[in-house]
Design a protein around this motif. Structure first.
Motif, PDB file in Angstrom:
ATOM      1  N   GLY A 171      40.292  28.621  23.144  1.00  0.00           N
ATOM      2  CA  GLY A 171      40.626  30.015  23.404  1.00  0.00           C
ATOM      3  C   GLY A 171      41.843  30.213  24.298  1.00  0.00           C
ATOM      4  O   GLY A 171      42.484  31.244  24.253  1.00  0.00           O
ATOM      5  N   GLY A 172      42.185  29.216  25.095  1.00  0.00           N
ATOM      6  CA  GLY A 172      43.271  29.399  26.075  1.00  0.00           C
ATOM      7  C   GLY A 172      42.781  30.256  27.228  1.00  0.00           C
ATOM      8  O   GLY A 172      41.594  30.586  27.310  1.00  0.00           O
ATOM      9  N   ASN A 173      43.686  30.620  28.114  1.00  0.00           N
ATOM     10  CA  ASN A 173      43.311  31.451  29.260  1.00  0.00           C
ATOM     11  C   ASN A 173      42.870  32.832  28.801  1.00  0.00           C
ATOM     12  O   ASN A 173      43.345  33.332  27.792  1.00  0.00           O
ATOM     13  N   MET A 174      41.985  33.455  29.543  1.00  0.00           N
ATOM     14  CA  MET A 174      41.464  34.757  29.148  1.00  0.00           C
ATOM     15  C   MET A 174      42.086  35.885  29.952  1.00  0.00           C
ATOM     16  O   MET A 174      42.396  35.758  31.131  1.00  0.00           O
ATOM     17  N   LYS A 175      42.209  37.018  29.241  1.00  0.00           N
ATOM     18  CA  LYS A 175      42.745  38.235  29.826  1.00  0.00           C
ATOM     19  C   LYS A 175      41.581  39.242  29.849  1.00  0.00           C
ATOM     20  O   LYS A 175      41.013  39.539  28.796  1.00  0.00           O
ATOM     21  N   ILE A 176      41.256  39.726  31.011  1.00  0.00           N
ATOM     22  CA  ILE A 176      40.005  40.470  31.177  1.00  0.00           C
ATOM     23  C   ILE A 176      40.235  41.899  31.675  1.00  0.00           C
ATOM     24  O   ILE A 176      41.042  42.134  32.581  1.00  0.00           O
ATOM     25  N   LEU A 177      39.511  42.831  31.082  1.00  0.00           N
ATOM     26  CA  LEU A 177      39.555  44.222  31.518  1.00  0.00           C
ATOM     27  C   LEU A 177      38.301  44.526  32.337  1.00  0.00           C
ATOM     28  O   LEU A 177      37.192  44.236  31.898  1.00  0.00           O
ATOM     29  N   VAL A 178      38.479  45.098  33.510  1.00  0.00           N
ATOM     30  CA  VAL A 178      37.322  45.468  34.319  1.00  0.00           C
ATOM     31  C   VAL A 178      36.702  46.729  33.712  1.00  0.00           C
ATOM     32  O   VAL A 178      37.373  47.756  33.565  1.00  0.00           O
TER      33      VAL A 178
ATOM     34  N   ILE B 260      40.977  42.324  44.741  1.00  0.00           N
ATOM     35  CA  ILE B 260      42.330  42.890  44.765  1.00  0.00           C
ATOM     36  C   ILE B 260      43.035  42.534  46.085  1.00  0.00           C
ATOM     37  O   ILE B 260      44.195  42.112  46.094  1.00  0.00           O
ATOM     38  N   GLU B 261      42.285  42.662  47.180  1.00  0.00           N
ATOM     39  CA  GLU B 261      42.824  42.326  48.499  1.00  0.00           C
ATOM     40  C   GLU B 261      43.269  40.852  48.551  1.00  0.00           C
ATOM     41  O   GLU B 261      44.374  40.534  49.013  1.00  0.00           O
ATOM     42  N   SER B 262      42.413  39.962  48.037  1.00  0.00           N
ATOM     43  CA  SER B 262      42.736  38.530  48.086  1.00  0.00           C
ATOM     44  C   SER B 262      43.950  38.205  47.201  1.00  0.00           C
ATOM     45  O   SER B 262      44.723  37.308  47.501  1.00  0.00           O
ATOM     46  N   TYR B 263      44.098  38.981  46.126  1.00  0.00           N
ATOM     47  CA  TYR B 263      45.277  38.784  45.268  1.00  0.00           C
ATOM     48  C   TYR B 263      46.529  39.209  46.025  1.00  0.00           C
ATOM     49  O   TYR B 263      47.543  38.498  46.040  1.00  0.00           O
TER      50      TYR B 263
ATOM     51  N   ILE C 281      40.449  32.428  33.649  1.00  0.00           N
ATOM     52  CA  ILE C 281      40.927  33.804  33.529  1.00  0.00           C
ATOM     53  C   ILE C 281      42.224  33.906  34.326  1.00  0.00           C
ATOM     54  O   ILE C 281      42.238  33.585  35.517  1.00  0.00           O
ATOM     55  N   ASP C 282      43.309  34.294  33.657  1.00  0.00           N
ATOM     56  CA  ASP C 282      44.548  34.399  34.432  1.00  0.00           C
ATOM     57  C   ASP C 282      45.057  35.831  34.542  1.00  0.00           C
ATOM     58  O   ASP C 282      46.033  36.092  35.223  1.00  0.00           O
ATOM     59  N   GLU C 283      44.362  36.770  33.864  1.00  0.00           N
ATOM     60  CA  GLU C 283      44.755  38.173  34.024  1.00  0.00           C
ATOM     61  C   GLU C 283      43.514  39.030  34.143  1.00  0.00           C
ATOM     62  O   GLU C 283      42.541  38.840  33.407  1.00  0.00           O
TER      63      GLU C 283
ATOM     64  N   VAL D 208      45.632  48.451  38.692  1.00  0.00           N
ATOM     65  CA  VAL D 208      45.954  47.175  39.343  1.00  0.00           C
ATOM     66  C   VAL D 208      45.933  46.068  38.290  1.00  0.00           C
ATOM     67  O   VAL D 208      44.975  45.944  37.527  1.00  0.00           O
ATOM     68  N   HIS D 209      47.000  45.286  38.252  1.00  0.00           N
ATOM     69  CA  HIS D 209      47.099  44.222  37.270  1.00  0.00           C
ATOM     70  C   HIS D 209      47.238  42.887  37.996  1.00  0.00           C
ATOM     71  O   HIS D 209      48.282  42.589  38.567  1.00  0.00           O
ATOM     72  N   ILE D 210      46.164  42.106  37.972  1.00  0.00           N
ATOM     73  CA  ILE D 210      46.195  40.800  38.641  1.00  0.00           C
ATOM     74  C   ILE D 210      46.682  39.756  37.643  1.00  0.00           C
ATOM     75  O   ILE D 210      46.152  39.660  36.538  1.00  0.00           O
ATOM     76  N   LYS D 211      47.704  39.016  38.021  1.00  0.00           N
ATOM     77  CA  LYS D 211      48.216  37.948  37.153  1.00  0.00           C
ATOM     78  C   LYS D 211      48.329  36.680  37.967  1.00  0.00           C
ATOM     79  O   LYS D 211      49.111  36.597  38.899  1.00  0.00           O
TER      80      LYS D 211
END
Ligand SMILES: *Cc1c(COP(=O)(O)O)cnc(C)c1O
Length: 356
Positions: A169-176, A284-287, A307-309, A315-318
């Motif tokens: 699958g490769g790295n996953m992109k996740i929606l909260v 989010i704070e830790s990012y 998970i890389d996204e 807020v978009h964590i990458k």
């Protein structure tokens, strides 16, 4: 007693499991296990050739969803012995699921011996390649023919097997997911019943339409406290500490992979592991302050999915993650888990149960 009727029609030669990629859960072996619960007792335990079975439209499971399942794997060690990985954990869990869903407990003989005998019979379906396995899917459903709502009196229990390769699958992109929920206290989030998955399809579909792979499930009240990612337990590495949601409020599935990883992180990698509530703002704070190192999902099917996204409102964590980087804590834990399964590393926790 488990009767065995062998198939005279071996389908294995129709597949090229060694050279072609295997899509998870699409290929099934020559036999399955079947047993019936009727007149207050289990009966007719039988390993038989994989065939269709007949029913009619009033079968209770079609209407009211009284169904449960499990998922575990059989692996071949480097010296060609076949083991089930921690099957007693799945056995205990399916009977917790059964109790919560007003279904009869499954006898240990059916679940453990049934799986062992079936795997032994269909062992040639396990591709002789690294990171391959036989996925074992036990399940039970309500089998009364009635459209009145009430707990069923009859049930059917099956075990089917499916050859599995590594997840590509490769790295996953996740929606909260902050509208729909999959689990609330007092509900069924901590067991594997079919309805939990049925009610999560819409969120998954919406996320996929927006280009994500899965959703991150949040608590049912504030939509702020992290539960799980899709059908996997979720882990975060922040500042060298492993953090995963606690199991205490009954909203989270107690994964066998989750438990195995916690043991590996603490006992073998000597990391600090915290099982506790995790607020989305903490992530989010830790990012923002650069202490968020890794996010990953854990479950039997994929073992670990990086998970890389992660997207939450605007807020978009990458995370810049190379999934092949063997310094990642997730990859180190995954390698240890694999080495234990292959018997390259000692199985000090007695996780491997020989098939014969
Ligand atoms: C099955 C499952 C898991 C993972 O459990 P494993 O025992 O590790 O396979 C996690 N979350 C949900 C919702 C599940 O159904």
């Amino acid at each position: 007693m488990i009767a065995i009727t062998k198939s005279t029609n071996n389908k294995l030669s129709k597949y090229n499991l060694l050279n072609e990629p295997i899509t998870f859960g699409t290929i099934f072996t020559d036999h399955y296990f079947e047993a019936t619960y009727a007149n207050s007792k289990w009966q007719d335990a039988h390993i038989k050739p994989f065939t269709k079975f007949s029913t009619d439209p009033t079968l209770s499971i079609f209407h009211y969803g009284q169904s449960i399942f499990e998922g575990l794997k059989a692996f071949k060690t480097h010296d060609n012995k076949i083991n089930l990985f921690r099957p007693y954990e799945n056995f205990k869990r399916i009977n917790r699921s059964a109790e919560r869903m007003a279904m009869p407990a499954i006898p240990e003989e059916y679940f453990i011996e049934g799986a062992k005998k079936l795997v032994a019979l269909d062992r040639d379906w396990m591709p002789n390649k690294p990171n391959h396995s036989l996925y074992i899917r036990p399940f039970m459903f309500a089998a009364d023919h009635i459209v009145k709502v009430r707990p069923s009196d009859t049930f059917q229990f099956f075990i089917v097997l499916s050859p599995a390769g590594p997840y590509h699958g490769g790295n996953m992109k996740i929606l909260v997911e902050d509208v729909h929920t999959r689990s609330a206290p007092g509900g069924t989030g901590s067991i594997k019943n079919g309805g939990n998955y049925g009610c999560s399809m819409l969120a998954m579909k919406n996320a996929m339409q927006k280009g994500f792979d899965q959703v991150l499930w949040m608590d049912a009240f504030e939509h702020k406290w992290i539960q799980e990612v899709g059908m996997m337990n979720v882990f975060f590495i922040i500042n060298g500490v492993v953090i995963t949601p606690a199991l205490n409020d009954g909203t989270i599935l107690p994964g066998v992979t989750r438990d195995s990883l916690i043991t590996i992180f603490t006992k073998i990698l000597h990391l600090k592991v915290e099982e506790r509530n995790i607020h989305i703002d903490e992530i989010i704070e830790s990012y923002k302050n650069n202490t968020l190192q890794e996010i990953f999902g854990a479950g039997t099917a994929a073992v670990i999915s990086i998970i890389d996204e992660l997207k939450y409102k605007d807020v978009h964590i990458k995370l810049n993650i190379d999934e092949h980087d063997d310094r990642l804590y997730s990859n180190r834990a995954k390698k240890i888990l694999n080495d234990i399964r292959l018997n390259i590393m000692p199985d000090t926790h007695e996780w491997l149960v020989p098939v014969c």
